[in-house]
Design a protein around this motif. Structure first.
Motif, PDB file in Angstrom:
ATOM      1  N   TRP A 111       0.799  -1.223   0.000  1.00  0.00           N
ATOM      2  CA  TRP A 111       0.000   0.000   0.000  1.00  0.00           C
ATOM      3  C   TRP A 111       0.834   1.277   0.000  1.00  0.00           C
ATOM      4  N   SER A 135     -15.352   0.646  -1.550  1.00  0.00           N
ATOM      5  CA  SER A 135     -14.519   1.122  -0.438  1.00  0.00           C
ATOM      6  C   SER A 135     -13.124   0.494  -0.422  1.00  0.00           C
ATOM      7  N   ASP A 138      -9.996   2.787  -0.911  1.00  0.00           N
ATOM      8  CA  ASP A 138      -9.746   3.613   0.271  1.00  0.00           C
ATOM      9  C   ASP A 138      -9.122   2.797   1.398  1.00  0.00           C
ATOM     10  N   LYS A 139      -9.547   1.548   1.542  1.00  0.00           N
ATOM     11  CA  LYS A 139      -8.946   0.684   2.569  1.00  0.00           C
ATOM     12  C   LYS A 139      -7.474   0.427   2.289  1.00  0.00           C
ATOM     13  N   SER A 142      -5.415   3.796   2.825  1.00  0.00           N
ATOM     14  CA  SER A 142      -5.283   4.201   4.230  1.00  0.00           C
ATOM     15  C   SER A 142      -4.422   3.242   5.046  1.00  0.00           C
ATOM     16  N   LYS A 144      -5.617   0.432   6.019  1.00  0.00           N
ATOM     17  CA  LYS A 144      -6.573  -0.386   6.764  1.00  0.00           C
ATOM     18  C   LYS A 144      -6.644  -1.812   6.216  1.00  0.00           C
ATOM     19  N   LYS A 146      -4.216  -3.485   4.924  1.00  0.00           N
ATOM     20  CA  LYS A 146      -3.006  -4.157   5.434  1.00  0.00           C
ATOM     21  C   LYS A 146      -3.208  -4.564   6.882  1.00  0.00           C
ATOM     22  N   ALA A 147      -3.762  -3.671   7.702  1.00  0.00           N
ATOM     23  CA  ALA A 147      -3.998  -3.987   9.115  1.00  0.00           C
ATOM     24  C   ALA A 147      -4.985  -5.144   9.244  1.00  0.00           C
ATOM     25  N   GLU A 148      -6.052  -5.119   8.440  1.00  0.00           N
ATOM     26  CA  GLU A 148      -7.038  -6.213   8.478  1.00  0.00           C
ATOM     27  C   GLU A 148      -6.408  -7.537   8.044  1.00  0.00           C
ATOM     28  N   ASP A 151      -4.194  -8.773  10.836  1.00  0.00           N
ATOM     29  CA  ASP A 151      -5.028  -9.334  11.916  1.00  0.00           C
ATOM     30  C   ASP A 151      -5.524 -10.724  11.534  1.00  0.00           C
TER      31      ASP A 151
END
Length: 170
Positions: A111, A135, A138-139, A142, A144, A146-148, A151
């Motif tokens: 990203w 979306s 945008d994920k 941002s 997000k 990568k974080a998801e 996790d």
């Protein structure tokens, strides 16, 4: 440009799995992917003639998952261009943005790459309002996604013990 018969046969006969995987078909997948590694640009430039159906176009997208990272990113950029030119439709883009496990997380993991950012900016504009992937750019942009993904990977690793339960101790 006409692909060799084994490639044409694979495009016609292979069935995409529920997980967006392609079947091996007694070595035919390797032949298909090898052809795409060497010819993906020409294939995309002639996509309508080579793969007239969305299903065949999606097989090309999945076959190109075997490309090296830099080539795969260039391939995704070309997919975006074809979509912007209305030469492919959203079904093909869905396959590119929601790939098989082999390429799952590629965009999320990269990203921060300027080329990935540019690609996601373009898809943010092109994906129609109300589409389930609207979306996603945008994920990715941002961080997000990568974080998801991280996790999910962490939870998956915690759920799979190093030694299966019930196995004899040595």
């Amino acid at each position: 440009m006409t692909p060799p018969k084994p490639v044409q046969d694979y495009l016609k006969n292979a069935i995409i799995g529920e997980d967006n995987s392609l079947p091996a078909m007694q070595g035919a997948l390797w032949v298909f992917q090898d052809y795409l590694k060497k010819n993906w640009r020409d294939v995309l430039n002639n996509i309508q003639a080579i793969a007239p159906t969305d299903n065949e176009k999606c097989k090309i997208v999945l076959g190109c998952e075997a490309l090296p990272d830099d080539e795969y990113l260039a391939f995704l950029q070309k997919i975006e261009q074809l979509f912007a030119q209305h030469r492919i439709d959203m079904t093909v883009v869905e396959t590119a943005l929601a790939p098989s496990e082999a390429r799952s997380g590629f965009l999320a993991d990269n990203w921060k790459n300027p080329a990935v950012k540019s690609l996601m900016e373009q898809f943010r504009i092109l994906i129609p309002a109300g589409h389930y992937l609207k979306s996603y750019p945008d994920k990715v942009l941002s961080g997000k996604a990568k974080a998801e993904k991280d996790d999910w990977d962490r939870m998956s690793n915690e759920k799979s013990p190093a030694t299966p339960q019930g196995s004899p101790s040595q």
